[in-house]
Design a protein around this motif. Structure first.
Motif, PDB file in Angstrom:
ATOM      1  N   LEU A 174     -13.589 -14.869  24.240  1.00  0.00           N
ATOM      2  CA  LEU A 174     -14.229 -16.153  24.032  1.00  0.00           C
ATOM      3  C   LEU A 174     -13.617 -17.121  24.849  1.00  0.00           C
ATOM      4  O   LEU A 174     -12.431 -17.644  24.582  1.00  0.00           O
ATOM      5  CB  LEU A 174     -14.326 -16.483  22.439  1.00  0.00           C
ATOM      6  N   LEU A 175     -14.557 -17.746  25.757  1.00  0.00           N
ATOM      7  CA  LEU A 175     -14.117 -19.086  26.652  1.00  0.00           C
ATOM      8  C   LEU A 175     -14.563 -20.062  26.088  1.00  0.00           C
ATOM      9  O   LEU A 175     -13.715 -21.274  26.399  1.00  0.00           O
ATOM     10  CB  LEU A 175     -14.315 -18.811  28.043  1.00  0.00           C
ATOM     11  N   ALA A 176     -15.905 -20.402  25.599  1.00  0.00           N
ATOM     12  CA  ALA A 176     -16.221 -21.608  25.109  1.00  0.00           C
ATOM     13  C   ALA A 176     -17.200 -21.458  23.901  1.00  0.00           C
ATOM     14  O   ALA A 176     -17.786 -20.688  23.885  1.00  0.00           O
ATOM     15  CB  ALA A 176     -16.703 -22.359  26.327  1.00  0.00           C
ATOM     16  N   SER A 177     -17.039 -22.628  23.180  1.00  0.00           N
ATOM     17  CA  SER A 177     -18.033 -22.538  21.989  1.00  0.00           C
ATOM     18  C   SER A 177     -18.856 -24.148  21.790  1.00  0.00           C
ATOM     19  O   SER A 177     -18.282 -24.968  22.558  1.00  0.00           O
ATOM     20  CB  SER A 177     -17.567 -22.345  20.698  1.00  0.00           C
ATOM     21  N   ASN A 178     -19.450 -24.319  21.134  1.00  0.00           N
ATOM     22  CA  ASN A 178     -20.321 -25.672  20.660  1.00  0.00           C
ATOM     23  C   ASN A 178     -20.699 -25.217  19.327  1.00  0.00           C
ATOM     24  O   ASN A 178     -20.505 -24.437  18.525  1.00  0.00           O
ATOM     25  CB  ASN A 178     -21.013 -26.322  21.545  1.00  0.00           C
ATOM     26  N   ASP A 179     -21.146 -26.363  18.558  1.00  0.00           N
ATOM     27  CA  ASP A 179     -21.784 -26.394  17.134  1.00  0.00           C
ATOM     28  C   ASP A 179     -22.886 -25.722  17.128  1.00  0.00           C
ATOM     29  O   ASP A 179     -23.392 -24.983  16.081  1.00  0.00           O
ATOM     30  CB  ASP A 179     -21.926 -27.789  16.563  1.00  0.00           C
ATOM     31  N   TRP A 180     -23.852 -25.418  18.160  1.00  0.00           N
ATOM     32  CA  TRP A 180     -24.917 -24.688  18.379  1.00  0.00           C
ATOM     33  C   TRP A 180     -24.869 -23.270  18.367  1.00  0.00           C
ATOM     34  O   TRP A 180     -25.392 -22.325  17.737  1.00  0.00           O
ATOM     35  CB  TRP A 180     -25.877 -25.181  19.266  1.00  0.00           C
ATOM     36  N   SER A 181     -23.875 -22.766  19.500  1.00  0.00           N
ATOM     37  CA  SER A 181     -23.835 -21.517  19.735  1.00  0.00           C
ATOM     38  C   SER A 181     -22.261 -21.011  19.852  1.00  0.00           C
ATOM     39  O   SER A 181     -21.582 -21.610  20.454  1.00  0.00           O
ATOM     40  CB  SER A 181     -24.056 -20.928  20.899  1.00  0.00           C
ATOM     41  N   ARG A 182     -21.643 -20.322  18.812  1.00  0.00           N
ATOM     42  CA  ARG A 182     -20.408 -19.969  18.721  1.00  0.00           C
ATOM     43  C   ARG A 182     -19.746 -19.368  20.175  1.00  0.00           C
ATOM     44  O   ARG A 182     -18.620 -19.489  20.719  1.00  0.00           O
ATOM     45  CB  ARG A 182     -19.750 -18.989  17.759  1.00  0.00           C
ATOM     46  N   VAL A 183     -20.768 -18.636  20.862  1.00  0.00           N
ATOM     47  CA  VAL A 183     -20.333 -18.145  21.965  1.00  0.00           C
ATOM     48  C   VAL A 183     -21.255 -18.806  23.182  1.00  0.00           C
ATOM     49  O   VAL A 183     -22.486 -18.579  23.379  1.00  0.00           O
ATOM     50  CB  VAL A 183     -20.617 -16.420  22.121  1.00  0.00           C
ATOM     51  N   GLN A 184     -20.565 -19.627  23.762  1.00  0.00           N
ATOM     52  CA  GLN A 184     -21.222 -20.557  25.111  1.00  0.00           C
ATOM     53  C   GLN A 184     -20.729 -19.970  26.448  1.00  0.00           C
ATOM     54  O   GLN A 184     -21.330 -20.019  27.465  1.00  0.00           O
ATOM     55  CB  GLN A 184     -20.927 -21.805  24.922  1.00  0.00           C
ATOM     56  N   ALA A 185     -19.388 -19.146  26.297  1.00  0.00           N
ATOM     57  CA  ALA A 185     -18.996 -18.507  27.361  1.00  0.00           C
ATOM     58  C   ALA A 185     -18.159 -17.366  26.982  1.00  0.00           C
ATOM     59  O   ALA A 185     -17.348 -17.538  26.334  1.00  0.00           O
ATOM     60  CB  ALA A 185     -18.311 -19.532  28.385  1.00  0.00           C
ATOM     61  N   VAL A 186     -17.835 -16.276  27.986  1.00  0.00           N
ATOM     62  CA  VAL A 186     -17.311 -15.190  27.555  1.00  0.00           C
ATOM     63  C   VAL A 186     -16.750 -14.349  28.617  1.00  0.00           C
ATOM     64  O   VAL A 186     -17.390 -14.724  29.766  1.00  0.00           O
ATOM     65  CB  VAL A 186     -18.098 -14.298  26.857  1.00  0.00           C
ATOM     66  N   ALA A 187     -15.658 -13.814  28.821  1.00  0.00           N
ATOM     67  CA  ALA A 187     -15.213 -12.974  29.899  1.00  0.00           C
ATOM     68  C   ALA A 187     -14.975 -11.476  29.191  1.00  0.00           C
ATOM     69  O   ALA A 187     -14.605 -11.468  28.121  1.00  0.00           O
ATOM     70  CB  ALA A 187     -13.776 -13.604  30.326  1.00  0.00           C
ATOM     71  N   VAL A 188     -15.653 -10.429  29.789  1.00  0.00           N
ATOM     72  CA  VAL A 188     -15.639  -9.121  29.303  1.00  0.00           C
ATOM     73  C   VAL A 188     -14.938  -8.362  30.503  1.00  0.00           C
ATOM     74  O   VAL A 188     -15.268  -8.291  31.772  1.00  0.00           O
ATOM     75  CB  VAL A 188     -17.055  -8.539  29.058  1.00  0.00           C
ATOM     76  N   SER A 189     -14.031  -7.719  29.962  1.00  0.00           N
ATOM     77  CA  SER A 189     -13.228  -6.442  30.604  1.00  0.00           C
ATOM     78  C   SER A 189     -13.679  -5.053  30.182  1.00  0.00           C
ATOM     79  O   SER A 189     -13.363  -5.049  28.952  1.00  0.00           O
ATOM     80  CB  SER A 189     -11.856  -6.696  30.814  1.00  0.00           C
TER      81      SER A 189
END
Length: 167
Positions: A56-71
């Motif tokens: 998990l790279l980034a979140s906000n109050d609306w969406s817990r997952v605003q950015a992700v890196a996946v390997s």
């Protein structure tokens, strides 16, 4: 992982107060980005369960997952929920297209309010120096400054698409 319709409905216009996780602050996607920023947005679905190997790279109050890196195995990818590639004119066009839906959802009080917001976005896009419009729309540099708004795209190109280029 798993995606589903957001229980809160469409996050539209500006995703507010996106906050980088500790991993996000160290990730090359966000090199040069503030730890908290606003970004242009339009999405009705969201990640509700991260896949194995996701960071998990980034979140906000609306969406817990605003950015992700996946390997996974030898592959990796970076993904964002918001839209760093959008500009104000594109968001205004989406608002015109979805105006009735956005009013029904409560994003705007009524059609005239939506139309005024759209007109302000178009005017600010045409003249980015209009601080009065940026202030009325509560848009900071994360949205108004094209270099900062699109930084993730540039970082991705420089580090994932053309490693070693531009350094």
């Amino acid at each position: 992982g798993r995606c589903a319709a957001s229980a809160r409905g469409r996050e539209f216009g500006v995703a507010r107060r996106i906050t980088l996780s500790p991993a996000g602050r160290e990730h090359p996607l966000y090199h040069g980005k503030p730890a908290e920023f606003d970004a242009l947005s339009s999405h009705a679905d969201e990640v509700c369960e991260l896949p194995e190997g996701a960071q998990l790279l980034a979140s906000n109050d609306w969406s817990r997952v605003q950015a992700v890196a996946v390997s996974h195995e030898a592959a990796s990818f970076w993904a964002v929920q918001y839209h760093p590639e959008y500009d104000l004119a594109e968001v205004a066009a989406l608002a015109r297209l979805r105006r009735d839906e956005l009013v029904a959802q409560g994003a705007f009080a009524d059609a005239p309010t939506a139309d005024a917001w759209i007109a302000d976005l178009d005017a600010l896009h045409a003249d980015p120096g209009r601080r009065d419009l940026a202030e009325r729309l509560e848009l900071g540099p994360g949205v108004c400054d094209a270099g900062l708004r699109t930084l993730e795209v540039r970082n991705w190109i420089e580090r994932a698409v053309r490693p070693g280029a531009g350094r």
